[in-house]
Scaffold this active site. Sequence first.
Site, PDB file in Angstrom:
ATOM      1  N   SER A  79       0.854  -1.196   0.000  1.00 51.36           N
ATOM      2  CA  SER A  79       0.000   0.000   0.000  1.00 51.36           C
ATOM      3  C   SER A  79       0.882   1.235   0.000  1.00 51.36           C
ATOM      4  O   SER A  79       1.945   1.257   0.642  1.00 51.36           O
ATOM      5  CB  SER A  79      -0.907   0.019   1.229  1.00 51.36           C
ATOM      6  N   TYR A 103      -2.222  -1.968   9.945  1.00 51.63           N
ATOM      7  CA  TYR A 103      -2.297  -2.225   8.501  1.00 51.63           C
ATOM      8  C   TYR A 103      -1.020  -1.761   7.812  1.00 51.63           C
ATOM      9  O   TYR A 103      -0.416  -2.501   7.027  1.00 51.63           O
ATOM     10  CB  TYR A 103      -3.508  -1.510   7.911  1.00 51.63           C
TER      11      TYR A 103
END
Length: 307
Positions: A187, A200
């Site tokens: 990400s 995350y």
Amino acid sequence: MDVMELFFVWLGAAVVVFYVIKIVSFVKMFYSGVLFLQPASFFTSMGEWAVVTGGSDGIGRAYSFELAGRGLNIVILSRTKDKLDQVALEIGQTTGQKVKVIVADFTEDDEYEQIQEELKGLNIGVLVNNVGILPSHIPSKFLQIRNLTQRITEVINCNVKALVKMSQIVLPGMEKRGKGVIVNISSGVACVPSPMYTMYCASKVFVERFSQGLQAEYKEKGIVIQTVAPFGVSTPMTGYLKPNLVTMTAEDFVRTSLKYLKAGDKTYGSICHTIMGWILQSVPLQIIHSERMQDCLREYVNKRVGS
């Protein structure tokens, strides 16, 4: 030349080198079609099958369709059989390629013996480690995440363990044949420490470091291993953000990102996301980590989810 003068000369030189590297990277992205040209048979030359985790939605679904369109048979894995069956049907009707469905819940610990058995005997040329989850769809401080103990286990299993175990299953066949491609989805937010998405973000840093180390180990074996770190992509995880200048559809992002497969062990997948990565890394961490910024992020996502 005194010590301080020498220090500033070297500092200036380092800054110049840093920005030259950035400019060269941008030029490489801009001219990807020339610099990283892939023959039409590139993916089929790797093997007959592509394996895509989290292949029933979003970026995983887009990879499945795109790779099937390039001549590969597809194995798609996720935990929802109805979705998998529907995607398999659509891929088969659209591309004429074979599609194999494996139901697997990557938040659990004991899925891999079954997966390995299902994949036995397949000539796997491409692995896309796409599956991943957020601890909470609403940005939250670590201790404010609901069912935190359970979510810790699920995030580590899905975002970290799945990547490692799927690589363990597929990589030996690639090493034996001396060719293969592994794409690991990270990400863009992992390029800086990101409050409210701490767990995350940390899991996606693992994706990047694991991929880079693995590429160093197996590059000489003819295997391409790359991290792809997108920012805004319209998927279920992002609440189907409306596509715009910086938010891409999953299909457009996948199609673009595959152009940069030979551009290095990490890419943001598109020119606009590369620029976003540079900008984010240029923002002082004091701003990103401020309480005001964290409050604004939570308010923004709350409004978007509410709408």
